[in-house]
Enzyme design. Structure first.
Site, PDB file in Angstrom:
ATOM      1  N   HIS A 121      -0.626  50.335  88.015  1.00  0.00           N
ATOM      2  CA  HIS A 121      -1.038  51.741  88.167  1.00  0.00           C
ATOM      3  C   HIS A 121      -0.561  52.632  87.025  1.00  0.00           C
ATOM      4  CE1 HIS A 121      -1.577  51.096  92.818  1.00  0.00           C
ATOM      5  NE2 HIS A 121      -2.520  50.524  92.090  1.00  0.00           N
ATOM      6  N   CYS A 150      -4.084  68.220  73.946  1.00  0.00           N
ATOM      7  CA  CYS A 150      -3.985  67.096  73.013  1.00  0.00           C
ATOM      8  C   CYS A 150      -3.869  67.609  71.575  1.00  0.00           C
ATOM      9  CB  CYS A 150      -5.228  66.223  73.160  1.00  0.00           C
ATOM     10  SG  CYS A 150      -5.314  64.872  71.980  1.00  0.00           S
ATOM     11  N   GLY A 190       8.318  46.194  99.490  1.00  0.00           N
ATOM     12  CA  GLY A 190       8.214  47.648  99.563  1.00  0.00           C
ATOM     13  C   GLY A 190       6.827  48.204  99.325  1.00  0.00           C
TER      14      GLY A 190
END
Ligand code: OAD
Length: 256
Positions: A121, A150, A190
């Site tokens: 992720h 940016c 987990g």
């Protein structure tokens, strides 16, 4: 809490050529980083993911998204790896082949010393441009509460994490599938095992004949499938499991 370590799991680890580990937010809970779905304390019990963690949310309200992730980034910066993270570093040195797959974006495994970590992720400590896609380390200061821009194209900056509805990094997912399909033991630590495609990795490992063990104080949709359940926090269960493996290995045997 005394964690009971199943002998069969230790034996499977002693015999394993390839051990894979899949971790989720519960892995970092004892480092002080909130999980997502735990009632009361989970982030999604207090915040709405569709307002903060989707491409639409970023388009609608980039400042809110930036501020929320900046808050989480600060929590990650203050966190330290715990005994469970360090146990996984030891485990890596005890088995011939080891793959650590994480859904976490906090980089705690790497900070503990794990070498090869597949981040499904992304990583919250990296920043990239939502428009040109480049990763950036520095950017012009933005007014308080505003998303910075940016330095290359002026687009909105965002954390280099996967939002809901976005594809996972191709290479990372590919390597995770391969590990799940070829490991002899998979430890699932987990995670509530409800977010795809990560939740399917232990199922694939199981179907391919791996011994699958779950470390989680709460039951999950995987609990009825796995061979072993260690209903204890990661910071206690993993050190106990790795200590049991160290004790059971034949003298003179080495990992990689
Ligand atoms: P969840 O918050 O859904 O699940 C955390 C799991 O950790 C729960 O099953 C808890 O019971 C367990 N847990 C809590 N404390 C623990 C401890 N000390 N030791 C071991 N287990 C513990 O988190 P994830 O499954 O990681 O995605 O969530 C998956 C994805 O959903 C996240 O990566 C994130 C989220 O939305 C994105 O941001 C794309």
């Amino acid at each position: 809490m005394l964690v009971e370590i199943p002998e069969g799991l230790v034996r499977a680890l002693v015999d394993a050529e390839h051990v894979a580990v899949l971790t989720g937010a519960g892995m970092s809970a004892e480092s002080g980083i909130p999980t997502f779905r735990d009632p009361q304390t989970g982030l999604w019990s207090r915040y709405r993911p569709e307002e903060l963690a989707t491409p639409e949310a970023l388009r609608r309200n980039p400042d809110l998204v930036w501020s929320w992730y900046a808050w989480r980034r600060e929590k990650v910066r203050q966190a330290r790896p715990h005994a469970g993270h360090r146990a996984l570093v030891r485990l890596e040195g005890l088995v011939p082949r080891f793959t650590l797959i994480t859904q976490n974006v906090d980089g705690l495994h790497q900070r503990a010393g794990s070498r090869e970590v597949i981040e499904l992720h992304g990583n919250i400590l990296r920043t990239r441009c939502a428009d040109c896609g480049r990763q950036v380390q520095d950017w012009p200061p933005a007014p308080e509460g505003r998303a910075p821009r940016c330095p290359h194209c002026g687009g909105v900056l965002r954390p280099d994490v996967v939002f809901f509805g976005e594809p996972l990094p191709e290479g990372a997912l590919q390597r995770a599938w391969q590990a799940a399909a070829s490991c002899d033991v998979m430890l699932v630590v987990g995670t509530s095992a409800v977010v795809e495609p990560a939740a399917s990795l232990p199922r694939l490992a199981y179907m391919r004949g791996a011994v699958v063990a779950e470390i989680n104080p709460q039951r999950t949709p995987l609990s009825d499938l796995v061979h072993y359940r260690l209903p204890a926090p990661a910071g206690e269960a993993l050190p106990a499991l790795v200590a049991a493996l160290e004790a059971a290995r034949k003298p003179g045997s080495v990992g990689r």
